[in-house]
Design an enzyme around this catalytic site. Structure first.
Site, PDB file in Angstrom:
ATOM      1  N   CYS A  46       0.840  -1.207   0.000  1.00 30.90           N
ATOM      2  CA  CYS A  46       0.000   0.000   0.000  1.00 30.90           C
ATOM      3  C   CYS A  46       0.873   1.254   0.000  1.00 30.90           C
ATOM      4  O   CYS A  46       1.542   1.537  -0.988  1.00 30.90           O
ATOM      5  CB  CYS A  46      -0.964  -0.039   1.181  1.00 30.90           C
ATOM      6  SG  CYS A  46      -2.187   1.285   1.138  1.00 30.90           S
TER       7      CYS A  46
ATOM      8  N   ASP B  57      -9.770  -3.547  -6.367  1.00 31.73           N
ATOM      9  CA  ASP B  57      -9.283  -2.510  -5.459  1.00 31.73           C
ATOM     10  C   ASP B  57     -10.003  -1.201  -5.767  1.00 31.73           C
ATOM     11  O   ASP B  57      -9.785  -0.582  -6.809  1.00 31.73           O
ATOM     12  CB  ASP B  57      -7.774  -2.340  -5.638  1.00 31.73           C
ATOM     13  CG  ASP B  57      -7.129  -1.471  -4.573  1.00 31.73           C
ATOM     14  OD1 ASP B  57      -7.833  -0.601  -4.012  1.00 31.73           O
ATOM     15  OD2 ASP B  57      -5.931  -1.654  -4.308  1.00 31.73           O
TER      16      ASP B  57
ATOM     17  N   HIS C 284      -7.988  -4.533  -2.433  1.00 34.30           N
ATOM     18  CA  HIS C 284      -6.826  -3.953  -1.767  1.00 34.30           C
ATOM     19  C   HIS C 284      -6.380  -4.855  -0.611  1.00 34.30           C
ATOM     20  O   HIS C 284      -7.170  -5.592  -0.032  1.00 34.30           O
ATOM     21  CB  HIS C 284      -7.200  -2.568  -1.232  1.00 34.30           C
ATOM     22  CG  HIS C 284      -6.022  -1.727  -0.875  1.00 34.30           C
ATOM     23  ND1 HIS C 284      -5.216  -1.136  -1.823  1.00 34.30           N
ATOM     24  CD2 HIS C 284      -5.495  -1.382   0.329  1.00 34.30           C
ATOM     25  CE1 HIS C 284      -4.258  -0.460  -1.222  1.00 34.30           C
ATOM     26  NE2 HIS C 284      -4.406  -0.600   0.081  1.00 34.30           N
TER      27      HIS C 284
END
Length: 294
Positions: A173, A230, A262
């Site tokens: 991330c 995502d 995600h």
């Protein structure tokens, strides 16, 4: 800031190297013993727990420009000249999941380190909620500061038995974005693996460039691992990045998992996709091996 908040929403659904400074510290408060407070609402049971058996693993302090930077390190016992992997955390900091990833790399034969890159701005593990974390800490972290911290930590790993001629970086991330940027910043990096890192967005003095801006001139091969579902990193931006990499004849590649969203590698969160996480891990190790980080 808007892009950072969108990242947070998706999460919820050397310069001056002080040679010889290596103070082992007991950093159990918050990060060492568990998970970031802000992450607790989405924490499920950790499904992968890697022991320290056969490893030399410890918390350290590395001094960068007078600032104590906590670092978690793991490597096989009684071995030197090890390939080095930098492990860059999510916004939640170096909590137990990130430390476990470090140990997984150590079990695979690496000297792996995870630095607390937010330490000057605050303690990410103690932020009461994600919104506060993003606004008061993450949004205030300059990319230039991160690059300097990582440069110094790379130098530090040589004292611990690391071979920085075989240097890799991976991140998740927030750390995925940093992986792309550090691969462009440090030409000594042999390869990178970026897990669902943001690729595009608004720029500002602290974040003057995003991965899309460095793609065409990127020489270091980076493997991008993304999820088609995502909601914070739309496929349109992933395809833009792929096109930019291809335009520069880059050796970098992007793989998209159609059934993941995600944070599909985060085994402590409901977003975890065991099959894709396992496949991504295998791809990461293979990528490093093929590109001189082994």
């Amino acid at each position: 800031m808007k892009d950072l908040i969108r990242d947070a929403e998706s999460l919820l659904s050397a310069s001056a190297f002080s040679e010889g400074v290596d103070r082992r510290v007991f950093l159990k408060a918050a990060a060492g013993g568990g998970f970031a407070v802000a992450a607790l609402p989405v924490v499920a049971q950790t499904q992968i727990q890697t022991s320290t058996e056969g490893l030399d693993a410890a918390d350290h302090i590395v001094v960068v420009n007078g600032q104590d930077v906590p670092v978690y390190r793991a490597q096989p016992k009684d071995r030197t000249n090890l390939p080095v992997v930098l492990v860059i955390s999510e916004i939640f900091g170096v909590h137990e999941h990130i430390k476990d990833v470090v140990r997984r790399f150590a079990k695979a034969g690496y000297l792996a380190v995870a630095p607390d890159l937010f330490v000057r701005q605050g303690d990410a593990t103690k932020a009461p909620d994600t919104g506060t974390l993003m606004k008061t800490i993450i949004a205030k972290v300059p990319d230039a500061q991160v690059m300097t911290d990582l440069d110094t930590i790379v130098k530090w790993t040589r004292q611990r038995g690391g071979n920085t001629d075989k240097l890799g970086i991976t991140g998740f991330c927030w750390g995925g974005r940093i992986t792309w940027l550090y691969a462009a910043h440090n030409k000594d990096v042999k390869a990178g693996v970026a897990w669902y890192g943001r690729l595009v967005g608004e720029t500002n003095p602290l974040q003057p460039k995003h991965p899309i801006d460095i793609a065409q001139n990127l020489k270091v091969p980076v493997l991008g691992l993304y999820g088609a579902k995502d909601t914070g990193i739309p496929l349109e931006s992933v395809e833009r990045m792929r096109t930019a990499l291809d335009a520069g004849n880059s050796r970098s590649r992007i793989h998209v998992y159609p059934n993941s969203g995600h944070a599909f590698h985060a085994d402590y969160r409901p977003s975890f996709n065991a099959a894709d996480a396992k496949d991504g891990w295998a791809k990461a190790l293979d990528w490093f091996s093929k590109h001189g980080v082994a």
